[in-house]
Structures are given as structure tokens and as C-alpha cells.
Motif scaffolding. Structure first.
Motif, PDB file in Angstrom:
ATOM      1  N   ASP A  96     -11.782   4.546  -1.842  1.00  0.00           N
ATOM      2  CA  ASP A  96     -11.872   5.719  -2.711  1.00  0.00           C
ATOM      3  C   ASP A  96     -12.801   5.419  -3.879  1.00  0.00           C
ATOM      4  O   ASP A  96     -12.372   5.212  -5.008  1.00  0.00           O
ATOM      5  CB  ASP A  96     -10.479   6.095  -3.215  1.00  0.00           C
ATOM      6  CG  ASP A  96     -10.491   7.382  -4.032  1.00  0.00           C
ATOM      7  OD1 ASP A  96     -11.540   8.050  -4.054  1.00  0.00           O
ATOM      8  OD2 ASP A  96      -9.453   7.718  -4.636  1.00  0.00           O
ATOM      9  N   GLU A 111      -6.642  -1.754  -7.034  1.00  0.00           N
ATOM     10  CA  GLU A 111      -5.686  -0.769  -6.531  1.00  0.00           C
ATOM     11  C   GLU A 111      -4.445  -0.710  -7.417  1.00  0.00           C
ATOM     12  O   GLU A 111      -3.929   0.367  -7.732  1.00  0.00           O
ATOM     13  CB  GLU A 111      -5.270  -1.127  -5.099  1.00  0.00           C
ATOM     14  CG  GLU A 111      -6.349  -0.950  -4.048  1.00  0.00           C
ATOM     15  CD  GLU A 111      -5.849  -1.315  -2.667  1.00  0.00           C
ATOM     16  OE1 GLU A 111      -5.428  -0.401  -1.948  1.00  0.00           O
ATOM     17  OE2 GLU A 111      -5.846  -2.512  -2.317  1.00  0.00           O
ATOM     18  N   HIS A 167      -0.036   3.958  -2.886  1.00  0.00           N
ATOM     19  CA  HIS A 167      -0.844   5.107  -2.475  1.00  0.00           C
ATOM     20  C   HIS A 167      -0.048   6.274  -1.907  1.00  0.00           C
ATOM     21  O   HIS A 167      -0.612   7.324  -1.647  1.00  0.00           O
ATOM     22  CB  HIS A 167      -1.869   4.671  -1.423  1.00  0.00           C
ATOM     23  CG  HIS A 167      -2.750   3.554  -1.881  1.00  0.00           C
ATOM     24  ND1 HIS A 167      -3.425   3.590  -3.070  1.00  0.00           N
ATOM     25  CD2 HIS A 167      -3.061   2.369  -1.309  1.00  0.00           C
ATOM     26  CE1 HIS A 167      -4.109   2.475  -3.219  1.00  0.00           C
ATOM     27  NE2 HIS A 167      -3.901   1.715  -2.170  1.00  0.00           N
ATOM     28  N   ASP A 172       0.816  -1.216   0.000  1.00  0.00           N
ATOM     29  CA  ASP A 172       0.000   0.000   0.000  1.00  0.00           C
ATOM     30  C   ASP A 172       0.847   1.263   0.000  1.00  0.00           C
ATOM     31  O   ASP A 172       0.474   2.275  -0.583  1.00  0.00           O
ATOM     32  CB  ASP A 172      -0.972  -0.002   1.192  1.00  0.00           C
ATOM     33  CG  ASP A 172      -0.252   0.096   2.527  1.00  0.00           C
ATOM     34  OD1 ASP A 172       0.768  -0.592   2.697  1.00  0.00           O
ATOM     35  OD2 ASP A 172      -0.732   0.830   3.413  1.00  0.00           O
ATOM     36  N   LYS A 200      -5.375  -7.494   2.031  1.00  0.00           N
ATOM     37  CA  LYS A 200      -5.378  -6.093   1.620  1.00  0.00           C
ATOM     38  C   LYS A 200      -3.961  -5.699   1.265  1.00  0.00           C
ATOM     39  O   LYS A 200      -2.991  -6.426   1.560  1.00  0.00           O
ATOM     40  CB  LYS A 200      -5.932  -5.190   2.727  1.00  0.00           C
ATOM     41  CG  LYS A 200      -5.234  -5.321   4.080  1.00  0.00           C
ATOM     42  CD  LYS A 200      -5.929  -4.449   5.121  1.00  0.00           C
ATOM     43  CE  LYS A 200      -5.307  -4.646   6.500  1.00  0.00           C
ATOM     44  NZ  LYS A 200      -5.978  -3.810   7.530  1.00  0.00           N
ATOM     45  N   SER A 201      -3.801  -4.550   0.637  1.00  0.00           N
ATOM     46  CA  SER A 201      -2.482  -4.164   0.141  1.00  0.00           C
ATOM     47  C   SER A 201      -1.490  -3.933   1.279  1.00  0.00           C
ATOM     48  O   SER A 201      -0.290  -4.123   1.094  1.00  0.00           O
ATOM     49  CB  SER A 201      -2.589  -2.914  -0.738  1.00  0.00           C
ATOM     50  OG  SER A 201      -3.235  -1.859  -0.051  1.00  0.00           O
ATOM     51  N   SER A 202      -1.958  -3.555   2.465  1.00  0.00           N
ATOM     52  CA  SER A 202      -1.040  -3.360   3.579  1.00  0.00           C
ATOM     53  C   SER A 202      -0.591  -4.685   4.190  1.00  0.00           C
ATOM     54  O   SER A 202       0.349  -4.712   4.985  1.00  0.00           O
ATOM     55  CB  SER A 202      -1.692  -2.486   4.661  1.00  0.00           C
ATOM     56  OG  SER A 202      -2.854  -3.109   5.172  1.00  0.00           O
ATOM     57  N   ARG A 221      -6.010   3.913  -6.916  1.00  0.00           N
ATOM     58  CA  ARG A 221      -6.954   4.432  -5.916  1.00  0.00           C
ATOM     59  C   ARG A 221      -6.965   3.518  -4.694  1.00  0.00           C
ATOM     60  O   ARG A 221      -6.631   2.330  -4.773  1.00  0.00           O
ATOM     61  CB  ARG A 221      -8.363   4.517  -6.501  1.00  0.00           C
ATOM     62  CG  ARG A 221      -8.455   5.441  -7.709  1.00  0.00           C
ATOM     63  CD  ARG A 221      -9.783   5.296  -8.419  1.00  0.00           C
ATOM     64  NE  ARG A 221     -10.870   5.943  -7.687  1.00  0.00           N
ATOM     65  CZ  ARG A 221     -11.441   7.081  -8.045  1.00  0.00           C
ATOM     66  NH1 ARG A 221     -11.014   7.722  -9.121  1.00  0.00           N
ATOM     67  NH2 ARG A 221     -12.428   7.594  -7.349  1.00  0.00           N
ATOM     68  N   GLU A 222      -7.380   4.074  -3.543  1.00  0.00           N
ATOM     69  CA  GLU A 222      -7.489   3.284  -2.327  1.00  0.00           C
ATOM     70  C   GLU A 222      -8.797   2.505  -2.314  1.00  0.00           C
ATOM     71  O   GLU A 222      -9.749   2.824  -3.036  1.00  0.00           O
ATOM     72  CB  GLU A 222      -7.395   4.190  -1.102  1.00  0.00           C
ATOM     73  CG  GLU A 222      -6.040   4.871  -0.970  1.00  0.00           C
ATOM     74  CD  GLU A 222      -5.907   5.626   0.338  1.00  0.00           C
ATOM     75  OE1 GLU A 222      -6.536   5.199   1.333  1.00  0.00           O
ATOM     76  OE2 GLU A 222      -5.190   6.639   0.373  1.00  0.00           O
TER      77      GLU A 222
END
Length: 971
Positions: A897, A888, A778, A774, A821-823, A893-894
Motif C-alpha cells: 500500500d 506496518e 490490517h 497481519d 512478513k507480518s503473516s 498500511r499493508e
């Protein structure tokens, strides 16, 4: 195999001497051949009926002639896997073969050359690879239907295909062809349907030889890398009904002779570089024309009045162009018009006044133009009108009363115009109504207490609506009504709108208290009640909303303390200013991020100097009323208390240091899963602020150097448990940690060990030098400006998919991550992806709570829709979350978002539905035409993965396969 077949036949004749050879031989040959075919596939459970207990002519998918010869095998979507059975063509009378939508692989089966009677062959939607053979014309000379679509065929389409002279249908769409397709296709004089769409052919023009296909009625060449002009020879195809050349690099003008295609019904020329005006003046000979789509080209000029002469026109779709002038009034006279889309042009003037009066109009979209005047009054005259989209124009007047009696209405988007007057009451009773966007007008009227049950989005901000807020709307997701004249109280039974994600009622005249039932809105992400006359205390239940990220209660009359539970929220925005709140701000909210969140609350205080409120450390006032002796007594008592506190602190610090240094052998328990070259003492001593690199999942993350010669570094996640874990939870924790510790996969972060104490757990992982995904998508990474290029993004997606595929399909029992998730996708120094964070923190915080407690699993924006109403989890939840990650990667975009649509997944789906170009929403760092086809594949895969129905989502194995195709496209 052949000798064994003859031996079995011979033994069967011996066993049944009373039967003649003429009675048993043909049937037994067919039966035994089918048995061999079944044995060539892997575990064909769908073919359970293929047994000796029934007549083989009644077996699944089998059709026989009157004498028992197998003439048809139809086994589409039967879960077949393995390779193509070479025994199929031992069925000498076989004329029909459909094995589509299975998992059959290998190269093109040349054993099909032995099926001399085959007329129909469909092996689409399988896993075939490699090139098509140069002698493909060795297939049956009787072949009329050939469908090889949706496989992995590569290279060129061989010229020999032009010698299959009986072909009527040739479908080769959605493969990996990267060479050429032959002009010899134009020699197929019987061809009626040709589909070459979605292949990355070498850039070439449409062969003029295609103009010889005199029987061709269907030509589908979407995304086939076409260039040059549309050849005039295509205008000599009298049978043409469907011509689709969308999304290529065609240029020049539309050939004038196109209007000679008198049977043409569907024309799609969108997303090319076509120029010039559409000239339909005069006699056009288009009696059979039903649909025209010239959207997203470079067409200039106005829409000719002669469009009104196309009496059979049902779909007029010309959005995303440069059309100007007025929409001809004659379009309102068309008797068959069903769908009219002209949005995103430069159209002016007024709408045709008779639009909908003479035709079964269902969809009307002219948003983003410069149209003025009023809405036509007869849009729903034929009783089928469903969608009205006229947003972002200069329209005015009232909404026609006739729309109030339009029972089929489902979508009304009229925002950013100058409409006025009351909204017809009947609109709010339309059973199928799902979307109402009316913001930024001068509309008035009231809302009913109960909104339509299918309504999901109501945005009416910046108007003049009055009355009360509705108390019931079962599926409403977004309610934004700021800057209106609503009054009364917020409904007490908010649980009747439990699906709400966005609730914005700012700057109205609402009074009363905030109801406690607001805690039932567990999907709420934004809550804005500012600028009203609300009073009473802030309900503590707001602090239990699991995904709330924005809270604005400013400019009201709220009083009392700020509930400490508010500190549990992960807020990006908090504003409690201009109220009458009192007491000390909870410690969890004393952060520079909230420095201006508490302004104009005279009775609030804080011990944090960064907050713009008064300090809670007050100096004592005049002591005139207190005797000198009492003051001395207070000072002595204070000194005693201070000495005791210092002594106690010294003891606590000494004990903490002893434990931290490992002097107490019972303080920490180490469970290792790898060969370790460090002790727990090294890890514990490294838990200092200067090593802190982040927080998440219920704890802190540290970067700790082991001090070894190789400079080895580990990541340590420290998870706190405020309450003592019960023995059952402790056993569950140890079991899960051991499971994760036993995982060995390149794309799953390696858990080295677990170090436990009474009140915390330390999970020690391999360190990922490039942090989490992330940060790279981002935000600028630690001051670096280098963005991720497209090949690196594909590499990351493939790696993460491999990790999830391993968890879902390659270990038993499977592991569902639940928080993809991306994180939670980490990157090593070579940008190789690792799946991380398996939710152990969430497991720990359950100590002391009943087993039946329910909680939302996952992160907002990544959670599958079913997570809101069921506690059951499966692999498809992870597929949804991974689909968001793909979106993403392609858009930048998040996950949250999505603008007016809330989530990124919903926004992306809407974008695709609108027919907009994917290149318009691609992240600017990867807008390279070289990769456009791959980006489009990944974007669409993300949308498929985020489908509403879990059953419609692919498996991670299928997702990985599609991503590998992307990877191969740029190798």
C-alpha cells in the motif's frame, strides 16, 4: 597490574644495559601502555598494526609529539568493543581522544578524570549506559570539545557541566535522557555549539539563561520536549547562525527581536504550535540570513513583500502552514535563492514571473495551494534547476519551452492542474530525469521510443498524448498512461523495460496482440490493458509472473481459451470481461471471488454456478438423426462406465481411508524433534475441512486438537508435492527440517515433528492462539474489534527481532529466513511473537527441476531491491523485510500500500523526505501523544532497515538494540 608494569620495565632495563634510562624509559612506557589498552578491548582486529615490529607512533590512530609522547588517539569506526580502557589516561600527554562509532559499553568512564591534558573528547555512537556523574566537572579543565551523542545515557544532565568553562562544543544529542537539562549551561561563556536534540527531556521551557551564551552560533534542540514561548533572551546572541527548535511544543509568536540576529543563516521552527504572522516589514537587519524554515506551525497571514529585501536568503522553507495571499513578486528578484518550498498552504494568485531568472534556483515546491496562472519562463535560467513540484493547484497554460533545454531537470510533478499543449520534446532527453507526474491535465504530444535511462516513474494518465508506447526505458518502475490517445501495438521487446512493476495502458487505441515477452516483466504487480483493441490469445506466460496481483484485460477483442497458468497467480483483482474468449474456465479460477471476472464472453462456460457465464453441462439436442438402437447402445455403455467408475472410486476411497487411519505402517514416516504425546494417526485423521484455518506457502494449515486432558492444540501445515521428489531433494529437505527442529528459541515457532508420505509432508507446530500479526494490523480479527495498542506492538516487534537476531547471530551456520512478513509472525495467547514459515514449501516444489533454476524469494512489498537482480541472499535481505513490518506496525498500511509510489517502504521514505509529520501517517489506533516519540523512532528505524543499499542497513543485533530503547521509553 601496576606492579607487573614496573616489573616489565625493570627487566627491559636489565636486558639493554648499553642504553641510558633517558633514552628508553619514556618510549617504553608509552608503548607498553598502548599494548595494555589494546588488550582491554575485545578482538581489536583493526589494531593489527599495534605490534612491536614498528614504531608505536606509526600505529593506527596514534599521533606523537617530537619526543615520542602520545598526544592523540583517533580510532573512530574501528569495530572496537568491550569496555573503556582505564589505561588510556596513563598517557599523561594525551590531549585528543576520539573513540566514536564503535561498540564500547559500560557506564560513563570516570577514569577520564585522570586525563589532565585532554582538550578533545568524542565517545559518541557507542553503547554507554546509565546517568552522567554529578561531578562531571572533574574532567580536564582544558576540555574544549565534549561529544557524548548517540549513546544510551539516561536521567538528568548534571548542573556541574556548567563548570567546564573552557567548553566550546557540547553535544549530548540522541540519548535516552528523560530528566532535565540545567540552566547552568548558560554559564559556559565560551560555548559556540550546543546539541541537545532527540532526547525525551521532561517538558520545560528554554532557560532564559541561555541568552548569556554570547559566543553561541549553533543551537540544535529538535525533539527535546520544549514548551512555552521562545525567550526574548535568545535574541541577544549576536553570533547565532543556526537555530533549530523543530518538533517541540513551543507556542506564542516568533519574537520580533529575532531579526536582530544579524549573522543568522539557518532558522528551523517547524512542527511546533507557533502562531501569528511573520512581520518582516521595515528594517530587519538580516544581512547574513540565508535560510528560514518555519514549516508545520500555525502561522497565519500572507508572505510580506519585504522578503525581497533578504538579499542573502538562499532557502525559503515555509511549507505546512496556513499562509494565504499571493507569493510576493519580489521573491523572484532574490539573487541567492536556491530552494523555495511553500507547499500545503492556502496561497493564491500567480507565481512571481521572474522566479529563477536572477538566482541559482534548484528546487521549487508549491504543491497543494490555490495558485493560478502559468509557470515562470526562466526557472532554469541559471542552469541548475532540478525539481518542479506544483501539483494540485489551478494552474494553466503551456509548459515553458525553456524547460526542454534544462539539462539538470530530474523531477517534474505538475499533476492535477489545467496545463495544456504539447510537452516540450527536450524534457524527454534530460539525462537526470527520474520522476514525471503529469496526470490529470490536458497535455498532448508524443513520447520518444527510448525514454531517459534514469526515469523510474512516468504517470501521464488522463491527458491527450498520441503516438506509440515507448519500447525502451531501462529503470522504469511505473508506467501509467490510461485515458489517452495512444495507438499502434505494444512493443514486442518488453524485456527492455524489465524493471516495471505497474503497467496501465487502459482506454487508449492500442491494437495487435499481447506480446509473449510480457513474461519477462517478473516484477510486475499490476497489469491493466483494458479498453483497447487487442486481439489474439492471452499469452500463457502471464501466469508465470511471480508477484502479479491485479490483471485487467477487459473490453478488448481477445479470443481463444483462458490459459490455465493464470490460475497460478495470487490475484486480488481479475477482469477478462467483454472479449471473445471461449472454452471452459480453468478450475483454479472457478471461485466466487471471480464471479464477475468473465462477463460478456459468449463462448465461455463453467461448471461453477457462482460464475456469471453459461454452464458447461449441456443437454443433448434432438436425436432424430440417431437410431433407437444406437441410443440404447449409448445408454448401456454409459451404465457400464458408471459401474466401473463407482467400483474404482470405492477402491480408491477404501485405500485412502486405510492410509489415513494409519493401517499401513509404510504410508507415513514420523520424525520427531520434541517429546510427543500423540501419534501420526491423530494428526492424519485431523486433516478435515472443518479444521482448516488457512492456506499459504504452497499448502494448507489445519488446527487440530489432540484430545488430551490439557486440551492441547497443534497447527499442521500440509505441503503437497505433485511430482515424486528425487533423493537429493529429499535429503536436503530432511537436513533443513532437522536444522529447524533443533532450534530452541522463545521467539521462533516450535517445530514438533515432520510426518512424510509419498506425495505430501505434514509439519506439526505449536499452535499460536492469536494467529498471525497481519490479521491484527490490517483487518478485524475474527469479528473482534479490539486493536493492538502501542505497547503490544513494541512487544511484538522486540520479540520478532529477538528471533531473527538469534537466527543471524547466535547459531552457526546462520539461517536467513528469506520470507519475513507480518503473516509469518505468529502470536501466542499473550501476544508474544514467534517467527514462522521457513520456506520448506518452496523447497519441495523444486523436485525434478535443475539446481540452477532461479526464482524470486520472498513476497512482494517485503523483498529487498537486490532480490530482483541477484540470487545471492544474506541477512540484510531479512533486515529489509523486517523494516517493512516495522512500517506496518506504525502506519497500519499493508506492504504493497504505497499509493503512487508502489511499496510501503518507498512511500514511507518519500513521506520523510517531504518533511511531513510522522503523526499524520500513524495508524489511528495508536495516535496517542504519549507514544509519539517512540512511534517516530520505530518509523525511522523501518526506513533505515529498508535502505536501498544492503551495506547501509543495520544488522538485526543493532535493530534489536534500537527497539529495546523504544521498549524502555514507556516502562
Amino acid at each position: 597490574m601496576a606492579s607487573m608494569h614496573h616489573l616489565l620495565l625493570f627487566l627491559s632495563l636489565i636486558s639493554f644495559p648499553s642504553k641510558s634510562i633517558s633514552q628508553i624509559t619514556p618510549n617504553e612506557v608509552e608503548r607498553q601502555t598502548l599494548v595494555r589498552i589494546k588488550s582491554d578491548w575485545d578482538n581489536p582486529t583493526s589494531l593489527a598494526s599495534w605490534s612491536n615490529s614498528t614504531s608505536y607512533c606509526k600505529w593506527t590512530g596514534i599521533q606523537c609529539s617530537s619526543n615520542g609522547a602520545v598526544i592523540s588517539i583517533a580510532l573512530s569506526n574501528q569495530g572496537l568493543s568491550g569496555v573503556f580502557s582505564p589505561s588510556i589516561c596513563d598517557l599523561k600527554n594525551l590531549s585528543y581522544l576520539d573513540l566514536s562509532d564503535n561498540n564500547i559499553g559500560g557506564t560513563f568512564p570516570t577514569s577520564l578524570y585522570n586525563c589532565s591534558n585532554l582538550g578533545f573528547l568524542n565517545i559518541s555512537f557507542n553503547l554507554f549506559v546509565g546517568g552522567l556523574p554529578a561531578d562531571i566537572d572533574s574532567l580536564s579543565p582544558r576540555l574544549t570539545y565534549l561529544n557524548l551523542g548517540s549513546n544510551n545515557f539516561t536521567g538528568d544532565i548534571p548542573p556541574a557541566v556548567g563548570r567546564l568553562t573552557k567548553l566550546q562544543t557540547l553535544w549530548l544529542y540522541s540519548n535516552l535522557f528523560n530528566g532535565t537539562y540545567p540552566a547552568e549551561i548558560g554559564d559556559l561563556s565560551n560555548l559556540e555549539s550546543l546539541a541537545l536534540a532527540y532526547n525525551n527531556f521532561a517538558q520545560t521551557a528554554i532557560p532564559a539563561r541561555f541568552g548569556n551564551l554570547s559566543k553561541l552560533s549553533f543551537l540544535w534542540m529538535v525533539s527535546t520536549n520544549l514548551e512555552g514561548e521562545i525567550p526574548e533572551s535568545l535574541m541577544r546572541l549576536p553570533a547565532m547562525m543556526h537555530l533549530d527548535l523543530t518538533r517541540n511544543s513551543l507556542n506564542g509568536s516568533i519574537p520580533a527581536g529575532i531579526w536582530n540576529l544579524k549573522n543568522l543563516r539557518f532558522l528551523y521552527l517547524s512542527q511546533n504550535n507557533l502562531s501569528g504572522s511573520i512581520n518582516l516589514n521595515g528594517s530587519i537587519g538580516a544581512e547574513g540570513l540565508e535560510e528560514i524554515d518555519v514549516s508545520t506551525n500555525q502561522i497565519n497571514g500572507s508572505i510580506p513583500e519585504s522578503f525581497g529585501d533578504l538579499r542573502n536568503l538562499s532557502h525559503l522553507i515555509m511549507y505546512n502552514n496556513r499562509l494565504s495571499g499571493e507569493i510576493p513578486a519580489s521573491i523572484g528578484l532574490l539573487p541567492s535563492l536556491y530552494d523555495l518550498r511553500l507547499f500545503n498552504n492556502s496561497l493564491t494568485g500567480v507565481l512571481p514571473p521572474e522566479l529563477g531568472k536572477n538566482s541559482p534556483l534548484s528546487n521549487f515546491e508549491v504543491a497543494d495551494n490555490m495558485i493560478s496562472g502559468e509557470l515562470p519562463r526562466d526557472l532554469c535560467a541559471k542552469g541548475v534547476f532540478g525539481s518542479l513540484v506544483v501539483s494540485n493547484n489551478n494552474m494553466s497554460g503551456k509548459i515553458p519551452e525553456s524547460l526542454g533545454s534544462c539539462a539538470t531537470l530530474n523531477d517534474i510533478q505538475i499533476q492535477n492542474n489545467r496545463f495544456s499543449g504539447d510537452v516540450p520534446v527536450g524534457i524527454w532527453s534530460a539525462t537526470y530525469l527520474t520522476t514525471v507526474l503529469m496526470h490529470d491535465n490536458a497535455l498532448s504530444g508524443t513520447l520518444p521510443d527510448k525514454l531517459p535511462g534514469n526515469l523510474t516513474r512516468l504517470q501521464i494518465e488522463r491527458n491527450r498524448f498520441t503516438g506509440s508506447i515507448p519500447s525502451s526505458a531501462g529503470n522504469l518502475v511505473v508506467l501509467t498512461a490510461t485515458d489517452n490517445l495512444f495507438s499502434g501495438e505494444i512493443p514486442a521487446n518488453l524485456n527492455r523495460i524489465s524493471s516495471l512493476q505497474n503497467l496501465k495502458l487502459a482506454r487508449n487505441r492500442i491494437s495487435g496482440g499481447i506480446p509473449a515477452s510480457i513474461s519477462t516483466l517478473t516484477s510486475l504487480t499490476e497489469l491493466d490493458l483494458s479498453g483497447n483493441s487487442l486481439s489474439g490469445e492471452i499469452p500463457a506466460g502471464i501466469g508465470s509472473l511471480p508477484v502479479l496481483t491485479s490483471l485487467d484485460l477487459s473490453s478488448n477483442r481477445l479470443s481463444g481459451d483462458i490459459p490455465p497458468q493464470i490460475g497460478n497467480l495470487k490475484l486480488n483483482n481479475l477482469n477478462l470481461s467483454s472479449n471473445d474468449l471461449s472454452g471452459e474456465i480453468p478450475a483454479s479460477l472457478e471461485s466466487p471471488a471471480y464471479s464477475n471476472s468473465f462477463l460478456s464472453n459468449a463462448r465461455l462456460c463453467s461448471s461453477d454456478a457462482t460464475l456469471v457465464v453459461r454452464s458447461c453441462d449441456r443437454q443433448s439436442g434432438s436425436s432424430g438423426g440417431i437410431s433407437r438402437g444406437l441410443r440404447i447402445l449409448f445408454l448401456v455403455l454409459g451404465a457400464v462406465v458408471f459401474v466401473i467408475a463407482v467400483a474404482f472410486a470405492f477402491i480408491v476411497v477404501r485405500e485412502y481411508r486405510k492410509r489415513s487411519e494409519g493401517s499401513d505402517p509404510a504410508a507415513w514416516k514420523l520424525t520427531s524433534f520434541q517429546m510427543l504425546n500423540f501419534s501420526e494417526n491423530v494428526i492424519v485423521r485431523g486433516l478435515v475441512d472443518e479444521n482448516l484455518i488457512g492456506c499459504g506457502g504452497g499448502g494448507k494449515v489445519f488446527r487440530i486438537s489432540l484430545g488430551s486432558r490439557g486440551g492441547e492444540i497443534v497447527a499442521v501445515k500440509k505441503i503437497y508435492n505433485a511430482r515424486k521428489s528425487d533423493s537429493k531433494l529429499e535429503r536436503e529437505f530432511e537436513s533443513e527440517v532437522k536444522t529447524l527442529g533443533s532450534i530452541r528459541h522463545t521467539n521462533i515457532v516450535k517445530l514438533l515433528c515432520c510426518i512424510s508420505s509419498v506425495d505430501s509432508k505434514l509439519l506439526v507446530y505449536e499452535y499460536m492462539g492469536n494467529g498471525s500479526l497481519d490479521r491484527w494490523i490490517h483487518q478485524t480479527m475474527w469479528g473482534q474489534s479490539r486493536p493492538l495498542d502501542w505497547p503490544t506492538r513494541v512487544q511484538i516487534a522486540v520479540g520478532a527481532a529477538r528471533g531473527l537476531c538469534y537466527m543471524h547471530h547466535e547459531i552457526s551456520p546462520p539461517i536467513v529466513h528469506r520470507d519475513v512478513k507480518s503473516s509469518n509472525i505468529l502470536l501466542d495467547s499473550e501476544f508474544r511473537a514467534r517467527i514462522a514459515d521457513f520456506g520448506l514449501a518452496r523447497m519441495l516444489v523444486k523436485a525434478g527441476e535443475p539446481d540452477t533454476v532461479s526464482a524470486v524469494a520472498g513476497s512482494f512489498g517485503y523483498m529487498a531491491p537486490e532480490c530482483a537482480y541477484t540470487r545471492k541472499v544474506n541477512e540484510k535481505n531479512d533486515v529489509y523485510s523486517f523494516g517493512v513490518v516495522l512500517l506496518e506496525l506504525t502506519t497500519g498500511r499493508e506492504a504493497t500500500d504505497g499509493g503512487e509510489y508502489g511499496s510501503l517502504a518507498e512511500w514511507a521514505w518519500r513521506h520523510l523526505q517531504d518533511g511531513s509529520e510522522i503523526s499524520d501517517v500513524t495508524a489511528k489506533e495508536i495516535r496517542d501523544p504519549t507514544y509519539l516519540a517512540e512511534i517516530e523512532v520505530m518509523f525511522k528505524l523501518g526506513i533505515i532497515c529498508t535502505g536501498t543499499l544492503p551495506s547501509a542497513r543495520p544488522t538485526m543485533k543493532e535493530v534489536l538494540q534500537m527497539l529495546l530503547r523504544c521498549e524502555q521509553m514507556h516502562e
